[in-house]
Scaffold this motif. Structure first.
Motif, PDB file in Angstrom:
ATOM      1  N   ALA A  22       0.826  -1.209   0.000  1.00 58.31           N
ATOM      2  CA  ALA A  22       0.000   0.000   0.000  1.00 58.31           C
ATOM      3  C   ALA A  22       0.859   1.257   0.000  1.00 58.31           C
ATOM      4  O   ALA A  22       0.588   2.207  -0.752  1.00 58.31           O
ATOM      5  CB  ALA A  22      -0.930  -0.006   1.207  1.00 58.31           C
ATOM      6  N   LEU A  23       1.885   1.301   0.835  1.00 62.11           N
ATOM      7  CA  LEU A  23       2.778   2.457   0.860  1.00 62.11           C
ATOM      8  C   LEU A  23       3.478   2.628  -0.489  1.00 62.11           C
ATOM      9  O   LEU A  23       3.564   3.752  -1.027  1.00 62.11           O
ATOM     10  CB  LEU A  23       3.822   2.303   1.963  1.00 62.11           C
ATOM     11  CG  LEU A  23       3.330   2.412   3.410  1.00 62.11           C
ATOM     12  CD1 LEU A  23       4.463   2.083   4.369  1.00 62.11           C
ATOM     13  CD2 LEU A  23       2.778   3.804   3.699  1.00 62.11           C
ATOM     14  N   ALA A  24       3.972   1.505  -1.024  1.00 57.99           N
ATOM     15  CA  ALA A  24       4.683   1.579  -2.305  1.00 57.99           C
ATOM     16  C   ALA A  24       3.789   2.128  -3.402  1.00 57.99           C
ATOM     17  O   ALA A  24       4.196   3.014  -4.172  1.00 57.99           O
ATOM     18  CB  ALA A  24       5.214   0.200  -2.680  1.00 57.99           C
ATOM     19  N   ALA A 182     -11.765  -6.117   4.905  1.00 54.79           N
ATOM     20  CA  ALA A 182     -11.597  -7.404   4.225  1.00 54.79           C
ATOM     21  C   ALA A 182     -11.178  -7.260   2.773  1.00 54.79           C
ATOM     22  O   ALA A 182     -10.548  -8.154   2.209  1.00 54.79           O
ATOM     23  CB  ALA A 182     -12.907  -8.204   4.299  1.00 54.79           C
ATOM     24  N   GLU A 183     -11.516  -6.123   2.154  1.00 56.03           N
ATOM     25  CA  GLU A 183     -11.239  -5.946   0.729  1.00 56.03           C
ATOM     26  C   GLU A 183      -9.749  -5.909   0.404  1.00 56.03           C
ATOM     27  O   GLU A 183      -9.367  -6.013  -0.759  1.00 56.03           O
ATOM     28  CB  GLU A 183     -11.902  -4.673   0.205  1.00 56.03           C
ATOM     29  CG  GLU A 183     -13.416  -4.755   0.063  1.00 56.03           C
ATOM     30  CD  GLU A 183     -14.142  -4.663   1.396  1.00 56.03           C
ATOM     31  OE1 GLU A 183     -13.480  -4.379   2.426  1.00 56.03           O
ATOM     32  OE2 GLU A 183     -15.367  -4.892   1.413  1.00 56.03           O
ATOM     33  N   ILE A 184      -8.882  -5.739   1.418  1.00 55.42           N
ATOM     34  CA  ILE A 184      -7.446  -5.705   1.129  1.00 55.42           C
ATOM     35  C   ILE A 184      -6.723  -6.929   1.697  1.00 55.42           C
ATOM     36  O   ILE A 184      -5.508  -6.945   1.819  1.00 55.42           O
ATOM     37  CB  ILE A 184      -6.781  -4.415   1.651  1.00 55.42           C
ATOM     38  CG1 ILE A 184      -6.884  -4.314   3.167  1.00 55.42           C
ATOM     39  CG2 ILE A 184      -7.375  -3.188   0.979  1.00 55.42           C
ATOM     40  CD1 ILE A 184      -6.068  -3.168   3.761  1.00 55.42           C
ATOM     41  N   ASP A 207      -4.338  -1.291  -5.443  1.00 57.79           N
ATOM     42  CA  ASP A 207      -4.893   0.066  -5.532  1.00 57.79           C
ATOM     43  C   ASP A 207      -5.820   0.358  -4.361  1.00 57.79           C
ATOM     44  O   ASP A 207      -5.777   1.453  -3.770  1.00 57.79           O
ATOM     45  CB  ASP A 207      -5.654   0.245  -6.852  1.00 57.79           C
ATOM     46  CG  ASP A 207      -4.743   0.564  -8.022  1.00 57.79           C
ATOM     47  OD1 ASP A 207      -3.633   1.089  -7.792  1.00 57.79           O
ATOM     48  OD2 ASP A 207      -5.140   0.294  -9.170  1.00 57.79           O
ATOM     49  N   GLU A 208      -6.667  -0.612  -4.021  1.00 61.39           N
ATOM     50  CA  GLU A 208      -7.591  -0.415  -2.901  1.00 61.39           C
ATOM     51  C   GLU A 208      -6.821  -0.320  -1.583  1.00 61.39           C
ATOM     52  O   GLU A 208      -7.150   0.506  -0.719  1.00 61.39           O
ATOM     53  CB  GLU A 208      -8.604  -1.556  -2.844  1.00 61.39           C
ATOM     54  CG  GLU A 208      -9.535  -1.541  -1.626  1.00 61.39           C
ATOM     55  CD  GLU A 208     -10.353  -0.267  -1.496  1.00 61.39           C
ATOM     56  OE1 GLU A 208     -10.844  -0.011  -0.378  1.00 61.39           O
ATOM     57  OE2 GLU A 208     -10.508   0.474  -2.494  1.00 61.39           O
TER      58      GLU A 208
END
Length: 436
Positions: A22-24, A182-184, A207-208
C-alpha cells in the motif's frame, strides 16, 4: 538521495506485506520511484512488490549472504526516491546460530543499512499492552532505530484512542490506524500467499490497499521518518555461478519458486534463459545445455503433470545427455511418484528414485548449509551452498546417491540430502548463495 525504511512487526501475519504494498503504490501514485526488497528467504513477496512498484524486487538475507552481496543487491535502489525493505516474521526473529553476517533477522538488515523501522502492530485482544510490546522492540537492540508504528485491525475509535494514548506516553509515534478491511486481504495457501501472477485482480487489490492506507495513515510523516541513504560500493557481486550457458527453466503455476537475484546473477554472468511450461505439456528447449526445475506447487497439479506425456518424455530425453536439476517441488517431479493430499499416487518423471507424499503433511522449514558430495550444475564437489527449505511433503523413499551432507542452521545433520543419478540431481533446499 533515496530514503530508506524497513517495514516489520512483532510477528508473522500482522499485515507487513499489505502495508508495504500500500505504501509503495500510494507513493508511486504521487510520482515517486519506489524500490522494494524482501528480508529473508521468501520467494513469493518480491513478485507482489514488483506489481506494486513496477520495479523488480529481490531478497536480502543476512544468514546466507555476505555484506558485499547485500550491498550489491540494494544498490539497485540508488535511483529511487524511497526504498522499502519488508521484513519476515518478527523484527528480531532469526536462527540461533549466526550465519554469514547475521541470523537472518530483519533487524540485521535494518542495522546494517541504517534504515529506521516502521512497526505494524495488531492490537487485537489488547490495548495498552501494545505500547509495551512496541517499547520492548524499540529498546531491545541499540543499533536498530524505531521510526514509529502503524496500528492494524483496530476494533473501534475507543480502542484506537487507548492504544494511541499509551504509545504517545511511551514516546512512540503513531503514523496511523487501520480498521479491519476485508477488501485488502491477500489470499493464502499452505506455503504463504497465493502468488501474484495467479491473481488476475492483484492490481485492483493493491490500488484499494493504497487508497485505504492513504486515508488512515499520514504518508508524509512516514516518509519524513525515513533515513537518507547513500549506497556503499559493493566489493563483490552475487556469489552465484550459473548452471550452464543456455538454461531451460520450468516456469508456470507449478514451478515458480525461484529467487529473483538468482536469475539476475545467471544473466549477469552471460547465461541465456529460456522458459517452458510443464503444465502446458512443453518440453525443455532442445538447444539448452542444462534444465532447471524450481520449486512451486506440483502437489496441486500432480495429475496434470503425470498426464503430460510430452513434457515427461521430453525431459527424460534431455536428461539422457545433459544435466537436469530440481529444487524442492522440482526435485519431487524428478522423482518416481508424488502422492497428493487426497492420497492419490501420481507417477512423476522417474529420473530419480525419490518418492514423496502430502497425504500426511509434515512441515520442513529452515536454512540449510550443504557440502556437495557430488557435482550439480554450476557447482563442484566440496562446494558449500547456502539455501532454505520450506515444504510439507514426507519422504517415502530417497534411494539414490546422496548429493550433499546437509546441515540446518544449528549445525545438525538432516536427512534431506538431495539425490544424484546419472545426469539428474535434486535438492529440497532452494539455493541462495555459495560460500566463497
Amino acid at each position: 538521495m533515496p530514503a530508506g525504511l524497513v517495514i516489520s512487526a512483532p510477528a508473522s501475519g500482522v499485515g507487513k506485506t499489505t502495508l508495504t504494498l500500500a505504501l509503495a503504490r500510494a507513493w508511486r501514485n504521487r510520482g515517486l520511484n519506489v524500490q522494494c526488497f524482501k528480508s529473508g528467504p521468501d520467494y513469493i513477496d518480491p513478485a507482489f512488490h514488483a506489481a506494486a512498484t513496477g520495479r523488480a524486487s529481490v531478497n536480502v538475507d543476512s544468514w546466507a549472504m555476505d555484506r558485499g552481496t547485500i550491498a550489491h543487491l540494494v544498490s539497485r535502489g540508488t535511483d529511487a526516491d524511497v526504498v522499502l525493505a519488508e521484513g519476515s516474521m518478527g523484527l528480531f526473529d532469526g536462527v540461533a546460530a549466526r550465519g554469514v553476517c547475521g541470523t537472518g533477522a530483519t533487524a540485521d538488515i535494518a542495522e546494517m543499512l541504517g534504515w529506521p523501522v516502521v512497526l505494524v502492530i495488531d492490537p487485537s485482544g489488547q490495548a495498552q499492552t501494545a505500547a509495551a510490546i512496541a517499547a520492548g522492540l524499540r529498546d531491545y537492540r541499540a543499533g536498530v532505530r524505531l521510526a514509529g508504528v502503524v496500528l492494524n485491525r483496530v476494533a473501534s475509535q475507543r480502542h484506537e484512542d487507548l492504544v494511541r494514548r499509551a504509545l504517545n506516553d511511551a514516546g512512540i509515534a503513531v503514523f496511523g490506524a487501520l480498521p479491519r478491511h476485508a477488501e485488502i486481504s491477500l489470499p493464502k495457501r499452505h506455503l504463504g500467499l497465493v502468488q501474484a501472477e495467479e491473481q488476475a485482480e492483484i492490481g485492483k487489490l493493491i490500488d484499494e490497499a493504497a487508497r485505504f492506507v492513504a486515508e488512515h495513515v499520514d504518508l508524509d510523516a512516514v516518509l519524513r521518518s525515513a533515513a537518507s541513504w547513500s549506497p556503499q560500493p559493493a566489493a563483490n557481486g552475487l556469489n552465484v555461478t550459473p548452471p550452464g550457458q543456455r538454461i531451460a527453466l520450468a516456469r508456470d503455476a507449478a514451478f515458480s519458486f525461484v529467487y529473483p537475484h538468482m536469475l539476475e546473477a545467471w544473466r549477469a554472468a552471460g547465461a541465456e534463459i529460456s522458459t517452458f511450461s510443464p503444465l502446458a505439456d512443453e518440453a525443455p528447449d532442445a538447444s539448452a545445455d542444462v534444465c532447471w526445475l524450481p520449486g512451486g506447487y506440483p502437489e496441486l497439479h500432480a495429475g496434470t503433470i503425470a498426464a503430460n506425456a510430452h513434457f515427461r518424455s521430453g525431459l527424460r530425453a534431455f536428461a539422457d545427455t545433459r544435466p537436469v536439476h530440481g529444487e524442492c517441488g522440482g526435485y519431487m517431479v524428478l522423482g518416481t511418484a508424488l502422492t497428493d493430499a487426497d492420497g492419490i499416487r501420481h507417477e512423476m518423471t522417474g529420473l530419480l528414485g525419490l518418492e514423496t507424499s502430502f497425504a500426511k503433511r509434515r512441515m520442513h522449514l529452515g536454512y540449510r548449509l550443504a557440502a556437495l558430495a557430488a557435482p550439480m550444475p554450476g557447482h563442484q564437489v566440496g562446494a558449500r551452498l547456502r539455501g532454505h527449505e520450506f515444504h510439507y511433503s514426507t519422504i517415502v523413499a530417497q534411494p539414490d546417491t546422496p548429493l550433499a551432507v546437509v546441515h540446518d542452521a544449528t549445525g545438525a545433520v538432516i536427512a534431506e540430502t538431495g539425490s544424484r543419478r546419472d545426469h539428474a540431481t535434486g535438492t529440497f533446499f532452494h539455493l541462495i548463495a555459495e560460500d566463497r
